[in-house]
Scaffold this motif. Structure first.
Motif, PDB file in Angstrom:
ATOM      1  N   MET A 103       0.831  -1.172   0.000  1.00 27.04           N
ATOM      2  CA  MET A 103       0.000   0.000   0.000  1.00 27.04           C
ATOM      3  C   MET A 103       0.883   1.246   0.000  1.00 27.04           C
ATOM      4  SD  MET A 103      -3.438  -0.510   1.948  1.00 27.04           S
ATOM      5  CE  MET A 103      -4.483  -1.006   0.622  1.00 27.04           C
ATOM      6  N   ASP A 104       0.319   2.315  -0.505  1.00 24.22           N
ATOM      7  CA  ASP A 104       1.021   3.593  -0.517  1.00 24.22           C
ATOM      8  C   ASP A 104       1.177   4.117   0.907  1.00 24.22           C
ATOM      9  OD1 ASP A 104       1.155   3.575  -3.291  1.00 24.22           O
ATOM     10  OD2 ASP A 104      -0.775   4.601  -3.484  1.00 24.22           O
ATOM     11  N   PRO A 105       2.175   4.963   1.136  1.00 14.82           N
ATOM     12  CA  PRO A 105       2.307   5.582   2.457  1.00 14.82           C
ATOM     13  C   PRO A 105       1.066   6.423   2.792  1.00 14.82           C
ATOM     14  CG  PRO A 105       4.251   6.000   1.106  1.00 14.82           C
ATOM     15  CD  PRO A 105       3.219   5.363   0.216  1.00 14.82           C
ATOM     16  N   ILE A 106       0.811   6.591   4.073  1.00 13.18           N
ATOM     17  CA  ILE A 106      -0.314   7.402   4.515  1.00 13.18           C
ATOM     18  C   ILE A 106       0.038   8.873   4.350  1.00 13.18           C
ATOM     19  CG2 ILE A 106      -1.704   8.054   6.524  1.00 13.18           C
ATOM     20  CD1 ILE A 106      -1.326   5.149   7.493  1.00 13.18           C
ATOM     21  N   ASN A 107      -0.846   9.626   3.711  1.00 18.87           N
ATOM     22  CA  ASN A 107      -0.660  11.052   3.495  1.00 18.87           C
ATOM     23  C   ASN A 107      -1.007  11.791   4.794  1.00 18.87           C
ATOM     24  OD1 ASN A 107      -1.039  13.785   2.755  1.00 18.87           O
ATOM     25  ND2 ASN A 107      -1.511  13.180   0.663  1.00 18.87           N
ATOM     26  N   GLU A 108      -0.161  12.716   5.206  1.00 19.03           N
ATOM     27  CA  GLU A 108      -0.360  13.452   6.457  1.00 19.03           C
ATOM     28  C   GLU A 108      -1.719  14.143   6.533  1.00 19.03           C
ATOM     29  OE1 GLU A 108       1.745  17.003   9.025  1.00 19.03           O
ATOM     30  OE2 GLU A 108       2.921  15.945   7.511  1.00 19.03           O
ATOM     31  N   LEU A 162      -9.539  11.640  12.759  1.00 23.99           N
ATOM     32  CA  LEU A 162      -9.384  11.170  11.384  1.00 23.99           C
ATOM     33  C   LEU A 162      -8.576   9.876  11.415  1.00 23.99           C
ATOM     34  CD1 LEU A 162      -8.584  14.513   9.542  1.00 23.99           C
ATOM     35  CD2 LEU A 162     -10.799  13.388   9.845  1.00 23.99           C
ATOM     36  N   VAL A 163      -9.055   8.857  10.682  1.00 23.54           N
ATOM     37  CA  VAL A 163      -8.457   7.526  10.741  1.00 23.54           C
ATOM     38  C   VAL A 163      -8.245   6.975   9.338  1.00 23.54           C
ATOM     39  CG1 VAL A 163      -8.783   5.177  11.610  1.00 23.54           C
ATOM     40  CG2 VAL A 163      -9.731   7.103  12.884  1.00 23.54           C
ATOM     41  N   VAL A 164      -7.096   6.344   9.126  1.00 21.56           N
ATOM     42  CA  VAL A 164      -6.834   5.585   7.907  1.00 21.56           C
ATOM     43  C   VAL A 164      -6.892   4.114   8.293  1.00 21.56           C
ATOM     44  CG1 VAL A 164      -5.177   5.057   6.085  1.00 21.56           C
ATOM     45  CG2 VAL A 164      -5.358   7.392   6.955  1.00 21.56           C
ATOM     46  N   VAL A 165      -7.729   3.344   7.599  1.00 27.02           N
ATOM     47  CA  VAL A 165      -7.879   1.920   7.904  1.00 27.02           C
ATOM     48  C   VAL A 165      -7.372   1.113   6.713  1.00 27.02           C
ATOM     49  CG1 VAL A 165      -9.515   0.078   8.468  1.00 27.02           C
ATOM     50  CG2 VAL A 165      -9.901   2.391   9.335  1.00 27.02           C
ATOM     51  N   ASP A 166      -6.337   0.312   6.948  1.00 24.87           N
ATOM     52  CA  ASP A 166      -5.847  -0.632   5.947  1.00 24.87           C
ATOM     53  C   ASP A 166      -6.354  -2.014   6.330  1.00 24.87           C
ATOM     54  OD1 ASP A 166      -4.415   1.171   4.364  1.00 24.87           O
ATOM     55  OD2 ASP A 166      -2.632   1.004   5.605  1.00 24.87           O
ATOM     56  N   VAL A 167      -7.030  -2.667   5.401  1.00 19.76           N
ATOM     57  CA  VAL A 167      -7.630  -3.970   5.649  1.00 19.76           C
ATOM     58  C   VAL A 167      -6.930  -4.997   4.766  1.00 19.76           C
ATOM     59  CG1 VAL A 167      -9.778  -5.294   5.526  1.00 19.76           C
ATOM     60  CG2 VAL A 167      -9.842  -2.863   6.111  1.00 19.76           C
ATOM     61  N   ALA A 168      -6.580  -6.124   5.348  1.00 16.08           N
ATOM     62  CA  ALA A 168      -6.041  -7.258   4.596  1.00 16.08           C
ATOM     63  C   ALA A 168      -6.927  -8.458   4.900  1.00 16.08           C
ATOM     64  CB  ALA A 168      -4.600  -7.529   4.989  1.00 16.08           C
ATOM     65  N   THR A 169      -7.506  -9.047   3.859  1.00 18.00           N
ATOM     66  CA  THR A 169      -8.398 -10.184   4.043  1.00 18.00           C
ATOM     67  C   THR A 169      -8.133 -11.240   2.975  1.00 18.00           C
ATOM     68  OG1 THR A 169     -10.190  -9.391   2.618  1.00 18.00           O
ATOM     69  CG2 THR A 169     -10.218  -8.646   4.904  1.00 18.00           C
ATOM     70  N   ALA A 170      -8.807 -12.368   3.118  1.00 11.97           N
ATOM     71  CA  ALA A 170      -8.636 -13.458   2.159  1.00 11.97           C
ATOM     72  C   ALA A 170      -9.336 -13.184   0.824  1.00 11.97           C
ATOM     73  CB  ALA A 170      -9.154 -14.767   2.754  1.00 11.97           C
ATOM     74  N   ASP A 171     -10.418 -12.368   0.857  1.00  9.44           N
ATOM     75  CA  ASP A 171     -11.199 -12.190  -0.367  1.00  9.44           C
ATOM     76  C   ASP A 171     -11.859 -10.809  -0.419  1.00  9.44           C
ATOM     77  OD1 ASP A 171     -14.018 -12.382   0.834  1.00  9.44           O
ATOM     78  OD2 ASP A 171     -13.054 -14.209   1.577  1.00  9.44           O
ATOM     79  N   ASP A 172     -12.321 -10.459  -1.614  1.00 15.66           N
ATOM     80  CA  ASP A 172     -12.978  -9.166  -1.841  1.00 15.66           C
ATOM     81  C   ASP A 172     -14.221  -8.986  -0.981  1.00 15.66           C
ATOM     82  OD1 ASP A 172     -11.105  -8.578  -3.812  1.00 15.66           O
ATOM     83  OD2 ASP A 172     -12.406  -9.200  -5.461  1.00 15.66           O
ATOM     84  N   ASP A 221     -13.702   1.620  -3.999  1.00 17.94           N
ATOM     85  CA  ASP A 221     -14.589   0.904  -4.910  1.00 17.94           C
ATOM     86  C   ASP A 221     -14.157  -0.539  -5.126  1.00 17.94           C
ATOM     87  OD1 ASP A 221     -16.092   3.184  -5.274  1.00 17.94           O
ATOM     88  OD2 ASP A 221     -14.965   3.802  -7.051  1.00 17.94           O
ATOM     89  N   ARG A 222     -12.866  -0.798  -4.899  1.00 20.26           N
ATOM     90  CA  ARG A 222     -12.350  -2.139  -5.167  1.00 20.26           C
ATOM     91  C   ARG A 222     -11.143  -2.419  -4.279  1.00 20.26           C
ATOM     92  NH1 ARG A 222      -8.025  -1.013  -8.937  1.00 20.26           N
ATOM     93  NH2 ARG A 222      -8.319   1.073  -9.705  1.00 20.26           N
ATOM     94  N   THR A 223     -10.787  -3.667  -4.222  1.00 25.61           N
ATOM     95  CA  THR A 223      -9.610  -4.081  -3.460  1.00 25.61           C
ATOM     96  C   THR A 223      -8.406  -4.119  -4.392  1.00 25.61           C
ATOM     97  OG1 THR A 223     -10.015  -6.412  -3.901  1.00 25.61           O
ATOM     98  CG2 THR A 223     -11.003  -5.490  -1.901  1.00 25.61           C
ATOM     99  N   THR A 224      -7.235  -4.289  -3.817  1.00 28.16           N
ATOM    100  CA  THR A 224      -6.015  -4.456  -4.613  1.00 28.16           C
ATOM    101  C   THR A 224      -5.362  -5.781  -4.238  1.00 28.16           C
ATOM    102  OG1 THR A 224      -4.689  -3.259  -2.983  1.00 28.16           O
ATOM    103  CG2 THR A 224      -5.590  -1.972  -4.800  1.00 28.16           C
ATOM    104  N   ARG A 225      -4.587  -6.308  -5.156  1.00 27.35           N
ATOM    105  CA  ARG A 225      -3.853  -7.556  -4.933  1.00 27.35           C
ATOM    106  C   ARG A 225      -2.379  -7.305  -5.225  1.00 27.35           C
ATOM    107  NH1 ARG A 225      -6.979 -12.140  -4.637  1.00 27.35           N
ATOM    108  NH2 ARG A 225      -9.157 -11.799  -5.187  1.00 27.35           N
ATOM    109  N   ASP A 226      -1.547  -7.901  -4.406  1.00 25.69           N
ATOM    110  CA  ASP A 226      -0.104  -7.878  -4.626  1.00 25.69           C
ATOM    111  C   ASP A 226       0.301  -9.318  -4.907  1.00 25.69           C
ATOM    112  OD1 ASP A 226       2.648  -7.768  -4.543  1.00 25.69           O
ATOM    113  OD2 ASP A 226       2.722  -6.475  -2.776  1.00 25.69           O
ATOM    114  N   VAL A 227       0.865  -9.556  -6.073  1.00 24.66           N
ATOM    115  CA  VAL A 227       1.180 -10.930  -6.471  1.00 24.66           C
ATOM    116  C   VAL A 227       2.084 -11.652  -5.475  1.00 24.66           C
ATOM    117  CG1 VAL A 227       0.795 -11.188  -8.936  1.00 24.66           C
ATOM    118  CG2 VAL A 227       2.690  -9.806  -8.141  1.00 24.66           C
ATOM    119  N   VAL A 281      -6.285 -10.004  -0.347  1.00 25.45           N
ATOM    120  CA  VAL A 281      -6.527  -8.692  -0.948  1.00 25.45           C
ATOM    121  C   VAL A 281      -6.367  -7.614   0.111  1.00 25.45           C
ATOM    122  CG1 VAL A 281      -8.100  -9.630  -2.677  1.00 25.45           C
ATOM    123  CG2 VAL A 281      -9.022  -8.774  -0.519  1.00 25.45           C
ATOM    124  N   ARG A 282      -6.218  -6.373  -0.350  1.00 26.71           N
ATOM    125  CA  ARG A 282      -6.071  -5.234   0.553  1.00 26.71           C
ATOM    126  C   ARG A 282      -7.033  -4.127   0.137  1.00 26.71           C
ATOM    127  NH1 ARG A 282      -1.793  -6.133   3.733  1.00 26.71           N
ATOM    128  NH2 ARG A 282      -0.282  -7.626   3.011  1.00 26.71           N
TER     129      ARG A 282
END
Length: 69
Positions: free
Chosen positions: A1-6, A14-24, A44-50, A55-56
């Protein structure tokens, strides 16, 4: 994931939530649970890192703005 913007955490509540799960479906359901409770900028969508399993997803919450149930 990209770094959190200040700007996304410059004030208390104010909260940034990064989620990692098994599926969309799980990631989007979790995000919806948050969006039902607080003002949320949703993804709108999740991302995948090969090189990583699952997914994240990243979303932004404003805990200062609870939503009525």
């Amino acid at each position: 994931m990209d770094p959190i913007n200040e700007v996304h955490v410059r004030e208390p509540g104010l909260v940034v939530v990064d989620v990692a799960t098994a599926d969309d479906a799980t990631a989007l359901a979790f995000q919806q649970m948050l969006a039902d409770r607080w003002a949320t900028a949703t993804a709108d969508r999740t991302t995948r890192d090969v090189s990583e399993p699952g997914v994240r997803l990243r979303c932004y919450l404003d805990l200062r703005q609870p939503l009525d149930s």
